[in-house]
Design an enzyme around this catalytic site. Structure first.
Site, PDB file in Angstrom:
ATOM      1  N   ASP A   1     -20.950 -55.670  53.662  1.00  0.00           N
ATOM      2  CA  ASP A   1     -21.415 -55.859  52.508  1.00  0.00           C
ATOM      3  C   ASP A   1     -22.896 -56.415  52.646  1.00  0.00           C
ATOM      4  O   ASP A   1     -23.106 -57.012  53.433  1.00  0.00           O
ATOM      5  CB  ASP A   1     -20.391 -57.033  51.509  1.00  0.00           C
ATOM      6  N   GLU A   2     -23.671 -55.957  51.447  1.00  0.00           N
ATOM      7  CA  GLU A   2     -25.060 -56.686  51.646  1.00  0.00           C
ATOM      8  C   GLU A   2     -25.721 -56.207  52.908  1.00  0.00           C
ATOM      9  O   GLU A   2     -26.565 -57.011  53.235  1.00  0.00           O
ATOM     10  CB  GLU A   2     -25.276 -57.924  51.043  1.00  0.00           C
TER      11      GLU A   2
ATOM     12  N   GLN B   1     -32.869 -53.611  46.918  1.00  0.00           N
ATOM     13  CA  GLN B   1     -32.744 -54.904  46.647  1.00  0.00           C
ATOM     14  C   GLN B   1     -32.822 -55.843  47.792  1.00  0.00           C
ATOM     15  O   GLN B   1     -32.356 -56.920  48.134  1.00  0.00           O
ATOM     16  CB  GLN B   1     -31.394 -55.145  45.852  1.00  0.00           C
TER      17      GLN B   1
ATOM     18  N   ARG C   1     -31.212 -57.393  36.286  1.00  0.00           N
ATOM     19  CA  ARG C   1     -30.284 -58.363  35.799  1.00  0.00           C
ATOM     20  C   ARG C   1     -30.030 -58.187  34.374  1.00  0.00           C
ATOM     21  O   ARG C   1     -29.141 -58.971  33.915  1.00  0.00           O
ATOM     22  CB  ARG C   1     -31.004 -59.656  36.187  1.00  0.00           C
TER      23      ARG C   1
ATOM     24  N   LYS D   1     -20.497 -51.828  43.132  1.00  0.00           N
ATOM     25  CA  LYS D   1     -20.294 -52.102  44.706  1.00  0.00           C
ATOM     26  C   LYS D   1     -18.971 -52.611  45.128  1.00  0.00           C
ATOM     27  O   LYS D   1     -18.425 -52.349  45.798  1.00  0.00           O
ATOM     28  CB  LYS D   1     -21.466 -52.802  45.115  1.00  0.00           C
ATOM     29  N   THR D   2     -18.718 -53.816  44.358  1.00  0.00           N
ATOM     30  CA  THR D   2     -17.635 -54.651  44.726  1.00  0.00           C
ATOM     31  C   THR D   2     -16.163 -53.684  44.666  1.00  0.00           C
ATOM     32  O   THR D   2     -15.095 -53.871  45.278  1.00  0.00           O
ATOM     33  CB  THR D   2     -17.450 -55.847  43.767  1.00  0.00           C
TER      34      THR D   2
END
Length: 760
Positions: free
Chosen positions: A232-233, A263, A609, A45-46
């Site tokens: 973002d998010e 998420q 994770r 994503k980043t």
């Protein structure tokens, strides 16, 4: 621009696009119109966000001041700034990059006067907010004990998160906040903020929303200024943030939102997953790009996570995959109780360490902070370095320190620090003047504070109200101390927390952290049950607190699932997967099916994770208020794809085989003997949940029948966690006299021992 515009065609060979996979490349090159990038865990994503920003600048579509990029943390903003600079080969100046609140504050200072503020307004933190609100409540003659400022502030914050000003809060929304005067208090609080030339964090967004709604010229200026918006998010934004972004995007309609509906785990603090689910409806013609190739986890971990989250109905739908190795099956381990679970995890960590794994690559993820206590105790015993991420160690938490102070005063009336700590907690009208008088009296005659208090209440040195309150508190401590001679210390502790009003204080507190503090207090009672006396427990805690955290070096990370979002580890331990604990019963009771789906998303976050291995565990018994309670494995265990997990159990501890693949674990419907409490033979019913998480029902279960002391007889060999092996000398109800091999004769409760052949 110092570089000529480049082509935006998908087959253009720009260097900054070379490292992208096809889906990432599509997300970067789709620059016109609304775009929703569904970025699964570990899918880069980043990289997409930073490359998209660089692409807009390199191709000349925008100069830095025409791009508004919003992140959720300062860390993410710094990371994005550094990466874009790396792609461009130079720092970027003059652009709008930062968190929601940072950008909102920057804009608000440009137009502060329109909202009755000056450009140099201050931003209040929570403590200042509470202090100001208390002044408002006092001025309005509202009793802070009946309507605590923290509760009222929590309601105001919720209204602001939903984009509601005092004028727009309906009677239904207001409810009985502050005795039905919540909206009026909200308006007065806002007036006081303006008079102080201040605002709180909720105001930063709300004031920007007001600017856009009430001042068309301001909104038009934003539309001219910002050609491209990146968020973002996106799954974590609240209603006010959503409304603000939607207004800003109307200018050029070039809005790119990156997020993952799977998420979305912050509903308890105002985040609305529906914001991302209705993106295509809110922005007609929007393109949805799915990032599904994962670069973090093994194939089995991804398949397990995807299989679990597929049970949610409120989602776009995507399936993570990898070109990496398939990896080992996920281990699912059933254990006797929480202590056995902590012992098992400690052994696994030591085993991994012996095989060359670094402690820094391991994490234990828990549903609640209270669960950390047993792991901390075990790691201290093993000398295993650990760190609590996102919070304090168990015995360092404020509510635990407060409760321990009450107990220390009962055990040692001359403990001045403990007495002063709880003197006015919860509030009893014993403020600074009373404390000062107590200290002066204690110093003058060189006596403890409590003894000074006994002398002062018989004089006129204190106000009548303070004398009455202090007299009552001293009588309480005397009564609680007397109870120790008649009741178990665990019961005395519960009485103290209840009668002092301390538990009630947190029950009436509507802030987001109050439920966690109550859970920690319950876990404190559980911890006390491992010791024969209050004095023994207090000594243990003193020794634990004296063990300083290792400086530097590798440490195992212990954290809640919420704190783990955005992190990754080679090995992840997921502990406490039991009904009521995870999914959390409070979430189900308060939010029903929506709460259940958010809990499942939290489980998905935990699974994703892990890079290499997941070890998931649950216990057959949990101690609640010092008593053993049977536990049913979480329905989420039942939802894990059976072909990707390997089931293990401590055979012999349960009196029945662990349910195997295909037979089902959780939800209560398939439960047979698992989780039965062998120390409670009369228990024949268990609570379970309907699939929607709303209604409770009872289901009959078969329980292992034992006599009232678990089958212990004179001459029988047993094992006790603290005293070791021994022989039963006398049996009286649920109490045993045991001749321990090394510790001599002791009186113990039957539930604290197991037969010698079952000692783990």
């Amino acid at each position: 621009m110092d570089q000529p515009p480049l082509s935006d065609s998908p087959d253009a060979t720009h260097p900054h696009l070379a490292a992208l996979n096809p889906a990432q490349r599509e997300a970067v090159l789709t620059v016109d119109g609304p775009v929703l990038v569904l970025a699964g865990a570990g899918t880069g994503k980043t990289r997409v966000l930073t490359t998209r920003l660089a692409h807009l600048l390199l191709t000349g579509r925008a100069h830095p001041g025409q791009v508004l990029a919003v992140t959720f943390t300062n860390k993410a903003a710094r990371q994005m700034k550094d990466r874009v600079a790396g792609l461009l080969g130079r720092p970027v100046e003059g652009w709008w990059l930062g968190t929601f609140h940072a950008i909102a504050a920057r804009i608000l200072r440009m137009h502060a006067e329109k909202l009755g503020l000056q450009t140099n307004f201050t931003i209040l933190d929570t403590d200042d907010q509470l202090r100001l609100l208390k002044q408002v409540l006092t001025a309005e003659n509202i009793d802070d004990r009946k309507h605590p400022a923290r509760v009222v502030l929590s309601a105001i914050d919720r209204w602001k998160d939903r984009g509601l000003t005092p004028e727009s809060v309906s009677a239904g929304e207001a409810g009985d906040v502050a005795g039905g005067r919540g909206v009026a208090i909200y308006a007065l609080y806002e007036d006081r903020l303006r008079a102080l030339n201040a605002c709180d964090f909720g105001d930063l967004i709300l004031h920007n929303l007001t600017l856009c709604q009430k001042f068309p010229e301001v909104l038009a200026d934003f539309h001219r200024r910002f050609r491209y918006l990146l968020v973002d998010e996106y799954q974590d934004i609240n209603v006010a943030q959503y409304l603000w972004l939607r207004l800003l995007a109307r200018g050029h309609n070039n809005l790119c939102c990156v997020g993952d509906d799977d998420q979305s785990i912050y509903g308890w603090r105002g985040a609305e997953v529906d914001n991302i689910l209705r993106f295509e409806k809110d922005f007609p013609g929007a393109k949805v790009v799915r990032l599904e190739r994962n670069y973090r986890s093994t194939g089995r971990i991804l398949a397990t996570a995807s299989g679990l989250i597929a049970h949610n109905e409120g989602r776009f739908g995507k399936t993570l995959w990898t070109e990496g190795e398939e990896g080992d099956k996920l281990r699912v381990r059933g254990l006797w109780d929480g202590e056995a679970e902590a012992r098992f995890v400690g052994e696994e960590i030591e085993s991994l360490q012996r095989h060359g794994e670094s402690l820094a690559t391991m994490a234990i993820l828990l549903r609640t902070g209270a669960q950390s206590r047993e792991f901390e105790e075990r790691f201290l015993t093993l000398g295993l370095p650990y760190r609590i991420v996102g919070g304090a160690r168990f015995y360092e938490r404020m509510e635990i320190r407060d409760a321990m102070a009450y107990l220390r005063v009962i055990e040692s009336p001359s403990h001045d620090l403990a007495f002063e700590r709880v003197l006015n907690k919860p509030k009893r009208g014993l403020g600074e003047a009373t404390v000062r008088a107590l200290h002066e009296a204690a110093r003058a005659t060189e006596i403890p504070l409590m003894e000074a208090a006994r002398r002062l209440v018989g004089t006129d040195e204190l106000r009548p109200a303070a004398r009455r309150s202090l007299t009552g508190l001293l009588a309480d401590f005397d009564r609680w101390r007397d109870l120790l001679a008649h009741l178990p210390h665990t019961e005395v502790a519960e009485v103290v927390l209840d009668e002092s009003g301390y538990t009630g204080m947190w029950m009436n507190d509507k802030s987001a952290d109050a439920p966690g503090r109550l859970e920690n207090l319950k876990e404190l009672i559980n911890a006390m049950a491992d010791f024969e006396s209050l004095a023994g427990f207090l000594e243990h805690v003193a020794l634990v607190m004296d063990l300083n955290e290792a400086e530097g070096g590798e440490m195992v990370s212990v954290m809640t699932l919420h704190a783990a979002k955005g992190l990754e580890f080679d090995t992840v331990f997921l502990a406490g997967w039991e009904e009521g604990l995870f999914p959390n019963q409070r979430a189900l009771d308060e939010s029903g099916a929506r709460g259940l789906e958010e809990e499942r998303r939290l489980a998905y976050v935990g699974l994703t994770r892990a890079r290499q291995r997941v070890i998931l565990s649950f216990a057959a018994n949990r101690r609640l208020h010092g008593s053993w309670t049977p536990a049913i494995p979480s329905r989420f265990v039942d939802e894990l794809p059976k072909e990707h997990i390997e089931v293990e159990s401590d055979q012999g501890l349960y009196g029945a085989p662990v349910p195997g693949a295909g037979s089902g674990f959780g939800g209560g419907s398939n439960f047979t003997e698992w989780g039965a409490n062998r120390w409670s033979p009369g228990m024949t019913r268990a609570r379970a949940r309907q699939p929607d998480g709303a209604a409770t029902f009872a289901t009959t279960v078969r329980v292992i029948e034992n006599d009232p002391v678990g089958g212990f007889v004179r001459g029988g060999r047993i094992f006790h966690r603290k005293f070791g092996y021994g022989t039963v000398a006398e049996v009286e109800g649920d109490r045993l006299d045991i001749d321990f091999d090394k510790a001599g004769r002791k009186k113990v409760i039957a539930s604290f021992v197991v037969p010698e052949d079952q000692a783990g």
